[in-house]
Motif scaffolding. Structure first.
Motif, PDB file in Angstrom:
ATOM      1  N   TYR A   8      -5.357 -40.355 -10.778  1.00 33.80           N
ATOM      2  CA  TYR A   8      -3.932 -40.569 -11.066  1.00 33.80           C
ATOM      3  C   TYR A   8      -3.461 -41.907 -10.507  1.00 33.80           C
ATOM      4  CZ  TYR A   8       1.127 -39.948 -10.846  1.00 33.80           C
ATOM      5  OH  TYR A   8       2.488 -40.128 -10.958  1.00 33.80           O
ATOM      6  N   ILE A   9      -3.896 -42.222  -9.281  1.00 35.00           N
ATOM      7  CA  ILE A   9      -3.504 -43.493  -8.665  1.00 35.00           C
ATOM      8  C   ILE A   9      -4.075 -44.667  -9.457  1.00 35.00           C
ATOM      9  CG2 ILE A   9      -3.752 -44.923  -6.598  1.00 35.00           C
ATOM     10  CD1 ILE A   9      -3.757 -42.328  -4.954  1.00 35.00           C
ATOM     11  N   VAL A  10      -5.345 -44.568  -9.836  1.00 33.36           N
ATOM     12  CA  VAL A  10      -5.969 -45.642 -10.616  1.00 33.36           C
ATOM     13  C   VAL A  10      -5.273 -45.800 -11.956  1.00 33.36           C
ATOM     14  CG1 VAL A  10      -8.089 -46.348 -11.791  1.00 33.36           C
ATOM     15  CG2 VAL A  10      -8.207 -45.420  -9.481  1.00 33.36           C
ATOM     16  N   ARG A  11      -4.920 -44.674 -12.586  1.00 32.62           N
ATOM     17  CA  ARG A  11      -4.252 -44.739 -13.883  1.00 32.62           C
ATOM     18  C   ARG A  11      -2.880 -45.404 -13.774  1.00 32.62           C
ATOM     19  NH1 ARG A  11      -4.379 -39.677 -15.189  1.00 32.62           N
ATOM     20  NH2 ARG A  11      -2.180 -39.179 -14.924  1.00 32.62           N
ATOM     21  N   LYS A  12      -2.204 -45.190 -12.645  1.00 30.30           N
ATOM     22  CA  LYS A  12      -0.900 -45.821 -12.442  1.00 30.30           C
ATOM     23  C   LYS A  12      -1.045 -47.335 -12.255  1.00 30.30           C
ATOM     24  CE  LYS A  12       2.176 -42.546 -12.664  1.00 30.30           C
ATOM     25  NZ  LYS A  12       3.271 -42.588 -13.665  1.00 30.30           N
ATOM     26  N   ILE A  13      -2.147 -47.738 -11.616  1.00 26.97           N
ATOM     27  CA  ILE A  13      -2.366 -49.178 -11.376  1.00 26.97           C
ATOM     28  C   ILE A  13      -2.891 -49.870 -12.638  1.00 26.97           C
ATOM     29  CG2 ILE A  13      -3.661 -50.840 -10.003  1.00 26.97           C
ATOM     30  CD1 ILE A  13      -3.672 -48.769  -7.735  1.00 26.97           C
ATOM     31  N   ASP A  14      -3.930 -49.274 -13.214  1.00 24.62           N
ATOM     32  CA  ASP A  14      -4.532 -49.865 -14.420  1.00 24.62           C
ATOM     33  C   ASP A  14      -5.065 -48.703 -15.266  1.00 24.62           C
ATOM     34  OD1 ASP A  14      -5.828 -51.231 -16.395  1.00 24.62           O
ATOM     35  OD2 ASP A  14      -6.986 -52.530 -15.065  1.00 24.62           O
ATOM     36  N   ARG A  15      -4.368 -48.362 -16.327  1.00 21.61           N
ATOM     37  CA  ARG A  15      -4.698 -47.191 -17.133  1.00 21.61           C
ATOM     38  C   ARG A  15      -6.100 -47.278 -17.737  1.00 21.61           C
ATOM     39  NH1 ARG A  15      -1.395 -43.309 -19.137  1.00 21.61           N
ATOM     40  NH2 ARG A  15      -2.197 -42.081 -20.891  1.00 21.61           N
ATOM     41  N   ASP A  16      -6.542 -48.481 -18.053  1.00 20.36           N
ATOM     42  CA  ASP A  16      -7.841 -48.644 -18.706  1.00 20.36           C
ATOM     43  C   ASP A  16      -9.004 -48.356 -17.764  1.00 20.36           C
ATOM     44  OD1 ASP A  16      -6.618 -49.359 -21.069  1.00 20.36           O
ATOM     45  OD2 ASP A  16      -6.641 -51.509 -20.591  1.00 20.36           O
ATOM     46  N   GLN A  17      -8.780 -48.387 -16.443  1.00 17.58           N
ATOM     47  CA  GLN A  17      -9.855 -48.190 -15.478  1.00 17.58           C
ATOM     48  C   GLN A  17     -10.024 -46.724 -15.083  1.00 17.58           C
ATOM     49  OE1 GLN A  17     -11.709 -50.692 -14.859  1.00 17.58           O
ATOM     50  NE2 GLN A  17     -10.404 -52.294 -15.704  1.00 17.58           N
ATOM     51  N   ALA A  18      -9.085 -45.859 -15.468  1.00 16.41           N
ATOM     52  CA  ALA A  18      -9.153 -44.448 -15.080  1.00 16.41           C
ATOM     53  C   ALA A  18     -10.223 -43.705 -15.881  1.00 16.41           C
ATOM     54  CB  ALA A  18      -7.798 -43.784 -15.282  1.00 16.41           C
ATOM     55  N   ILE A  19     -10.702 -42.618 -15.327  1.00 15.89           N
ATOM     56  CA  ILE A  19     -11.710 -41.811 -16.017  1.00 15.89           C
ATOM     57  C   ILE A  19     -11.070 -41.057 -17.186  1.00 15.89           C
ATOM     58  CG2 ILE A  19     -13.359 -39.918 -15.769  1.00 15.89           C
ATOM     59  CD1 ILE A  19     -13.740 -40.636 -12.906  1.00 15.89           C
ATOM     60  N   PHE A  20      -9.895 -40.508 -16.955  1.00 15.21           N
ATOM     61  CA  PHE A  20      -9.194 -39.759 -18.009  1.00 15.21           C
ATOM     62  C   PHE A  20      -7.693 -39.901 -17.817  1.00 15.21           C
ATOM     63  CE2 PHE A  20     -10.542 -36.953 -14.593  1.00 15.21           C
ATOM     64  CZ  PHE A  20      -9.338 -36.438 -14.130  1.00 15.21           C
TER      65      PHE A  20
END
Length: 309
Positions: A297-309
């Motif tokens: 969730y934190i990664v998706r908030k920073i950069d959505r393209d880098q998140a797993i899902f």
């Protein structure tokens, strides 16, 4: 339904390829989930078999979880588990990426394969074998380190009764055992980078370090993030062999080597409480799931393209 079976027939070759992995996951990952009910029962073995034992055992709710949280060692085992895993994740990431970059930059590819094989070999050794390797260095009487200390006229060290040295020993041996396996993943990613990027950088006058900094590491970033998120999910789990076999189960080292897995194992061996060990495993899995979701969730908030899902 007819359209569904047509898709099955059309993709039968691909489905057959994934079938072994699917069967493995069903048998070893999903079917055992039914056993989590033991975490909430006072399990008692019945002569009528396992399922009869589960059905006849008394329901105790969260009583099995109290063993982990009410013991006097709860703080120590939780602290050790978290801190060791955090250090392993950070140092393991840096060492694996660094080693992979070094291998990719070697001009002599034959020697690069030799180095890679040498670093990969410890991954296949059991912790029992590695513990005896370590014992040849740390033995109080015949250990290499104490013999060197005697040669230089310094005092010998009783390594297996001195807790202050073992955080460094455990981290070093743990990273040494896993660096070869982890670096292979990053080395494969580096191999897949388009060489034209490096050729253009060379024409522009970029040195090797600049190519690594501005091409290799940025392109490795998505893989590094994914593997780190997955590693965070295991932050409440520890490599049992590393913390049990390597220190030789020395009681003097428990303050720095006792983690949740070894604590539960000793409790299971002493009391034979299967419900308690199941509760500990369920607790670790649930916390790991929450941590993975939170990190993603934190990664998706920073950069959505880098998140797993």
């Amino acid at each position: 339904m007819a359209a569904f079976w047509k898709k099955i027939v059309r993709n039968r070759a691909l489905l057959l390829l994934v079938l072994p992995g699917t069967v493995w996951f069903l048998i070893f990952a999903y079917l055992p989930m039914f056993g989590t009910v033991l975490a909430f029962k006072d399990f008692r073995i019945s002569p009528d078999g396992f399922f009869a034992s589960v059905l006849s055992s008394d329901w105790v709710g969260f009583k099995n979880f109290e063993y982990l949280f009410q013991t006097s060692d709860a703080y120590v085992i939780t602290r050790n588990t978290i801190l060791y895993n955090v250090a392993m994740i950070i140092l393991g990431l840096v060492s694996a990426v660094g080693f992979a970059v070094l291998l990719s930059e070697l001009l002599n590819k034959r020697m690069a394969k030799v180095y890679q094989t040498g670093m990969f070999l410890p991954h296949f050794l059991s912790w029992v074998i590695i513990s005896y390797f370590a014992f040849t260095f740390l033995s109080p009487d015949k250990g290499v380190l104490n013999q060197l200390a005697a040669y230089f006229g310094t005092d010998s060290v009783s390594w297996y009764s001195e807790p202050k040295y073992w955080p460094f020993i455990i981290l070093f041996v743990g990273i040494w055992k896993g660096i070869g396996y982890n670096s292979v993943i990053y080395l494969a990613a580096i191999t897949g980078i388009d060489k034209s990027y490096y050729e253009a950088a060379t024409i522009d006058g970029a040195r090797k370090w600049q190519q690594i900094r501005y091409i290799t590491l940025p392109l490795l970033r998505p893989l590094m993030i994914i593997l780190t998120i997955l590693a965070i999910g295991g932050i409440f789990r520890s490599d049992f062999g590393l913390f049990y076999q390597l220190p030789k189960d020395s009681g003097a080292l428990y303050p720095v080597t006792n983690v949740i897995d070894t604590f539960v194992y000793r409790g299971l061996m002493n009391m034979g409480d299967i419900g308690m060990s199941t509760a500990a495993g369920l607790y670790q899995s649930l916390v790991g799931l929450v941590l993975i979701l939170t990190a993603n969730y934190i990664v998706r908030k920073i950069d959505r393209d880098q998140a797993i899902f």
